[in-house]
Design a protein around this motif. Structure first.
Motif, PDB file in Angstrom:
ATOM      1  N   ASP A  74      15.974  62.701  13.097  1.00  0.00           N
ATOM      2  CA  ASP A  74      16.528  61.878  14.186  1.00  0.00           C
ATOM      3  C   ASP A  74      18.025  62.045  14.411  1.00  0.00           C
ATOM      4  OD1 ASP A  74      14.004  60.855  14.705  1.00  0.00           O
ATOM      5  OD2 ASP A  74      14.265  59.213  13.286  1.00  0.00           O
ATOM      6  N   VAL A  75      18.532  63.247  14.219  1.00  0.00           N
ATOM      7  CA  VAL A  75      19.903  63.566  14.603  1.00  0.00           C
ATOM      8  C   VAL A  75      19.870  64.914  15.308  1.00  0.00           C
ATOM      9  CG1 VAL A  75      21.024  62.262  12.745  1.00  0.00           C
ATOM     10  CG2 VAL A  75      20.443  64.654  12.380  1.00  0.00           C
ATOM     11  N   ASN A  76      20.943  65.224  16.016  1.00  0.00           N
ATOM     12  CA  ASN A  76      20.968  66.471  16.787  1.00  0.00           C
ATOM     13  C   ASN A  76      21.670  67.622  16.082  1.00  0.00           C
ATOM     14  OD1 ASN A  76      19.614  65.282  18.925  1.00  0.00           O
ATOM     15  ND2 ASN A  76      21.516  64.498  19.796  1.00  0.00           N
ATOM     16  N   VAL A  77      22.249  67.352  14.919  1.00  0.00           N
ATOM     17  CA  VAL A  77      22.986  68.393  14.219  1.00  0.00           C
ATOM     18  C   VAL A  77      22.394  68.623  12.840  1.00  0.00           C
ATOM     19  CG1 VAL A  77      25.158  67.982  15.433  1.00  0.00           C
ATOM     20  CG2 VAL A  77      24.663  66.733  13.334  1.00  0.00           C
ATOM     21  N   GLN A  78      22.707  69.776  12.295  1.00  0.00           N
ATOM     22  CA  GLN A  78      22.236  70.144  10.964  1.00  0.00           C
ATOM     23  C   GLN A  78      22.970  69.321   9.913  1.00  0.00           C
ATOM     24  OE1 GLN A  78      21.948  74.392  10.243  1.00  0.00           O
ATOM     25  NE2 GLN A  78      22.989  74.142   8.310  1.00  0.00           N
ATOM     26  N   GLY A  79      22.252  68.849   8.911  1.00  0.00           N
ATOM     27  CA  GLY A  79      22.871  68.138   7.803  1.00  0.00           C
ATOM     28  C   GLY A  79      23.426  69.109   6.776  1.00  0.00           C
ATOM     29  N   TYR A  80      24.408  68.652   6.015  1.00  0.00           N
ATOM     30  CA  TYR A  80      25.014  69.478   4.975  1.00  0.00           C
ATOM     31  C   TYR A  80      24.936  68.754   3.636  1.00  0.00           C
ATOM     32  CZ  TYR A  80      26.700  72.380   8.727  1.00  0.00           C
ATOM     33  OH  TYR A  80      26.747  73.207   9.811  1.00  0.00           O
ATOM     34  N   HIS A  81      24.969  69.519   2.556  1.00  0.00           N
ATOM     35  CA  HIS A  81      24.920  68.987   1.192  1.00  0.00           C
ATOM     36  C   HIS A  81      23.642  68.200   0.942  1.00  0.00           C
ATOM     37  CE1 HIS A  81      28.981  70.398   0.778  1.00  0.00           C
ATOM     38  NE2 HIS A  81      29.355  69.667   1.811  1.00  0.00           N
ATOM     39  N   LEU A  82      22.561  68.648   1.518  1.00  0.00           N
ATOM     40  CA  LEU A  82      21.255  68.021   1.328  1.00  0.00           C
ATOM     41  C   LEU A  82      20.503  68.764   0.229  1.00  0.00           C
ATOM     42  CD1 LEU A  82      20.333  67.508   5.086  1.00  0.00           C
ATOM     43  CD2 LEU A  82      21.046  65.762   3.454  1.00  0.00           C
ATOM     44  N   PRO A  83      19.440  68.164  -0.300  1.00  0.00           N
ATOM     45  CA  PRO A  83      18.679  68.841  -1.354  1.00  0.00           C
ATOM     46  C   PRO A  83      18.226  70.244  -0.926  1.00  0.00           C
ATOM     47  CG  PRO A  83      17.944  66.581  -1.116  1.00  0.00           C
ATOM     48  CD  PRO A  83      18.901  66.843   0.013  1.00  0.00           C
ATOM     49  N   PHE A  84      18.322  71.166  -1.864  1.00  0.00           N
ATOM     50  CA  PHE A  84      17.984  72.568  -1.619  1.00  0.00           C
ATOM     51  C   PHE A  84      17.437  73.134  -2.921  1.00  0.00           C
ATOM     52  CE2 PHE A  84      19.554  77.017  -1.997  1.00  0.00           C
ATOM     53  CZ  PHE A  84      18.846  77.582  -0.962  1.00  0.00           C
ATOM     54  N   ILE A  85      16.321  73.805  -2.837  1.00  0.00           N
ATOM     55  CA  ILE A  85      15.732  74.459  -4.005  1.00  0.00           C
ATOM     56  C   ILE A  85      15.632  75.946  -3.678  1.00  0.00           C
ATOM     57  CG2 ILE A  85      13.706  74.650  -5.477  1.00  0.00           C
ATOM     58  CD1 ILE A  85      13.033  71.726  -4.723  1.00  0.00           C
ATOM     59  N   LEU A  86      16.385  76.771  -4.407  1.00  0.00           N
ATOM     60  CA  LEU A  86      16.356  78.208  -4.140  1.00  0.00           C
ATOM     61  C   LEU A  86      15.023  78.812  -4.567  1.00  0.00           C
ATOM     62  CD1 LEU A  86      17.652  80.856  -3.279  1.00  0.00           C
ATOM     63  CD2 LEU A  86      18.652  81.019  -5.558  1.00  0.00           C
ATOM     64  N   ARG A  87      14.635  78.550  -5.787  1.00  0.00           N
ATOM     65  CA  ARG A  87      13.335  79.031  -6.273  1.00  0.00           C
ATOM     66  C   ARG A  87      12.717  77.866  -7.022  1.00  0.00           C
ATOM     67  NH1 ARG A  87      11.743  84.417  -9.695  1.00  0.00           N
ATOM     68  NH2 ARG A  87       9.523  84.041  -9.579  1.00  0.00           N
ATOM     69  N   GLY A  88      11.637  77.364  -6.480  1.00  0.00           N
ATOM     70  CA  GLY A  88      11.154  76.113  -7.006  1.00  0.00           C
ATOM     71  C   GLY A  88       9.753  76.122  -7.559  1.00  0.00           C
ATOM     72  N   THR A  89       9.411  74.948  -8.056  1.00  0.00           N
ATOM     73  CA  THR A  89       8.041  74.681  -8.465  1.00  0.00           C
ATOM     74  C   THR A  89       7.529  73.569  -7.554  1.00  0.00           C
ATOM     75  OG1 THR A  89       8.628  72.926 -10.026  1.00  0.00           O
ATOM     76  CG2 THR A  89       8.606  75.204 -10.874  1.00  0.00           C
ATOM     77  N   LEU A  90       6.241  73.448  -7.470  1.00  0.00           N
ATOM     78  CA  LEU A  90       5.663  72.386  -6.658  1.00  0.00           C
ATOM     79  C   LEU A  90       6.155  71.027  -7.146  1.00  0.00           C
ATOM     80  CD1 LEU A  90       3.856  71.406  -4.403  1.00  0.00           C
ATOM     81  CD2 LEU A  90       1.916  71.561  -5.974  1.00  0.00           C
TER      82      LEU A  90
END
Length: 193
Positions: free
Chosen positions: A53-69
């Motif tokens: 519900d925003v028009n711009v990309q968020g920053y510093h949000l959760p990110f998993i480069l190589r993950g597990t389920l």
């Protein structure tokens, strides 16, 4: 522009070959299905997130480069419907990461990290490994009060890193502010983020 919209923009403006396979997920079931698909096809995968519900990309949000389920589901359970989740095939071995900025009708400014084998997000972690230069016809260009070296698109250095291909995609385009990219090793596939 939000991350999912940006991926669609890249597909439309540059072509399918510059986007890694991805699935936008909105709930736990979607995440499980996406991970299952990537793993059954033999791909490693990662998880990006974006705001809802925003028009711009968020920053510093959760990110998993190589993950597990389990890691992906933990992120979902912590944030629920506050985020959109994008599961995608990932890159684990990089030839380089960079940003390309159209400068004028003939030149594109590049900031590239060809040293660190890190995600595009991590390319600035060691600023001493960044290379700044132009691709175009001139050998030296004044930009932001400083002279930078210039390479021609056919020069070995830029050609070997596939930067001449990125140059040809965006040179002279006024509708592009910048392009963030990675070049995968060893096949030199260009991925635009």
């Amino acid at each position: 522009m939000k991350k999912a919209e940006r991926l669609k923009f890249i597909r439309t403006n540059f072509g399918e070959r510059f986007v890694l396979p991805y699935e936008e997920c909105f709930n736990e079931k979607d995440i499980v299905a996406a991970v299952d698909r990537f793993e059954s096809e033999g791909f490693t995968w990662g998880l990006r997130t974006d705001l809802v519900d925003v028009n711009v990309q968020g920053y510093h949000l959760p990110f998993i480069l190589r993950g597990t389920l389990d890691e992906a589901l933990k992120v979902f359970r912590q944030h629920g419907n506050k985020l959109t989740y994008i599961a995608s095939q990932n890159i684990l071995n990089y030839l380089c990461n960079g940003v390309a900025i159209p400068h004028d009708e003939e030149h594109v400014f590049f900031e590239v990290n060809p040293v660190d084998n890190v995600s595009q997000r991590g390319m600035y972690d060691n600023p001493e490994n960044l290379r700044n230069f132009f691709i175009g016809e001139r050998r030296k260009i004044l930009y932001n009060g400083r002279f930078y070296p210039g390479f021609k698109p056919e020069d070995n250095y830029v050609h070997d890193l596939k930067l001449s291909e990125i140059y040809s995609l965006i040179v002279g385009r006024k509708d592009i502010d910048e392009v963030t990219f990675s070049v995968r090793n060893p096949d030199k596939k260009i991925v635009i983020w």
